[in-house]
Design an enzyme around this catalytic site. Structure first.
Site, short mmCIF file in Angstrom:
data_model
loop_
_atom_site.label_atom_id
_atom_site.label_comp_id
_atom_site.label_asym_id
_atom_site.label_seq_id
_atom_site.Cartn_x
_atom_site.Cartn_y
_atom_site.Cartn_z
N GLU A 146 24.84 34.22 62.17
CA GLU A 146 25.78 33.08 61.97
C GLU A 146 26.50 32.88 63.30
OE1 GLU A 146 29.42 31.46 59.11
OE2 GLU A 146 28.36 33.61 58.73
N LYS B 259 29.63 37.24 63.33
CA LYS B 259 29.97 36.49 62.28
C LYS B 259 29.06 36.56 61.43
CE LYS B 259 32.18 32.03 61.79
NZ LYS B 259 31.96 31.80 60.47
N ASP C 180 27.04 36.26 57.67
CA ASP C 180 26.80 35.06 56.78
C ASP C 180 27.05 35.45 55.28
OD1 ASP C 180 26.45 32.50 56.01
OD2 ASP C 180 24.31 32.46 56.31
#
Length: 326
Positions: A167, A26, A28
């Site tokens: 993230e 994931k 950022d």
């Protein structure tokens, strides 16, 4: 087209295991749909705004093929890690000349994780695995663009991203179609969030309701220069604004917090700086007494909590105690 969205996963159990699932980092960054047709590129934010002028280093996407629609994130790396503040600065650049300069000094990478249309064919009904195979063949050698890496072991990836202060993780069913504009359980997100304590300085009602808690305004005490909390002429505590917290207030948690806030004394505006009028509209200001914990991705360079989520009341802390964490 609006992007497909992930449902929050349960961090207690972690990402799902087994061959039916695949896992991605994931990033950022800023979510963008890249729509290239007839040698013209549009880079569309979730609100539908075209920011192609801000990211000239990605204009090679217009030459990938005659017609393509991609989903991914624009990521700015600083010292080997994604920097959200840097990529935000880039996407807000409206000048082509400034954007060209920033493309050389602070470039972004477009981490692509889905292929939605190719040469006029809608691919969203195909399983993720088929879309991914076509995506990898398509993007080889495109400057500033790469497919986001995928991994089989989500729990190991979650641990690795925590160690590297990334993230988090997104887990996807290999058989899932792309459901535009839908928050689906075929995609699960597992973000790493820090936890901080803040003071409630006011609250505002839920949109479309009267008196139902929708969000709280939060801040932290200000040092008066002598190691004590700053107060106004009446002795009231002054707070540096950290933002508005609405996530996590649904259901019983929000009802309990609202019951606590209804009993708190009202007061003049407690923050040291004005906040935008739309954010303040309809708010009730309180004496800064109630301390809560929030989970947040980060505190931005201007002191705001990024994507904060309410975690609970800290009855063991006073607002003055928080001076140590500011």
């Amino acid at each position: 087209m609006r992007p497909m969205l992930a449902t929050p996963g349960d961090l207690r159990t972690g990402p799902p295991a087994g061959p039916a699932w695949v896992h991605e980092i994931k990033w950022d960054g800023i979510r963008l749909l890249a729509d290239a047709a007839d040698s013209r590129l549009r880079l569309l934010t979730r609100s539908g705004r075209d920011i192609a002028v801000a990211l000239p280093e990605l204009h090679g996407l217009a030459q990938v093929c005659d017609d393509v629609l991609l989903d991914g994130e624009a990521v700015a790396m600083v010292a080997g890690r994604p920097s959200f503040s840097h990529v935000v600065d880039r996407v807000h650049t409206a000048s082509a000349v400034a954007a060209s300069r920033l493309a050389r000094t602070r470039p972004v990478t477009y981490m692509v994780f889905d292929l939605l249309r190719l040469d006029g064919m809608d691919l969203t009904g195909l399983p993720w695995s088929a879309r991914r195979a076509a995506l990898e063949d398509l993007l080889e050698g495109v400057p500033g663009v790469q497919p986001s890496p995928v991994f089989d072991d989500g729990r190991q990836l979650l641990a690795a991203t925590a160690d590297q202060r990334l993230e988090g993780v997104v887990s996807k069913r290999r058989a899932s179609p792309y459901r535009a504009g839908v928050r689906s359980t075929d995609w699960l997100k597992f973000p790493h969030r820090g936890r901080v304590s803040v003071v409630i300085g006011g609250w505002r009602p839920q949109t479309g309701t009267v008196g139902r808690l929708g969000a709280v305004h939060v801040g932290v005490p200000v040092d008066d220069g002598a190691g004590r909390p700053l107060r106004d002429d009446t002795g009231a505590l002054r707070l540096d604004y950290r933002g508005r917290v609405g996530a996590g207030l649904a259901g019983r948690a929000g009802e309990q917090l609202q019951a606590l806030l209804v009993g708190a004394p009202t007061a003049p505006y407690p923050f040291t700086a004005d906040i935008p009028r739309p954010e303040a509209a309809g708010s009730t200001w309180l004496e800064p007494q109630v301390v809560i914990d929030v989970a947040t991705l980060e505190v931005t360079s201007d002191g705001r909590l990024r994507q904060p989520s309410y975690q609970g009341v800290r009855t063991d802390l006073t607002p003055e105690d928080l001076l140590e964490q500011t």
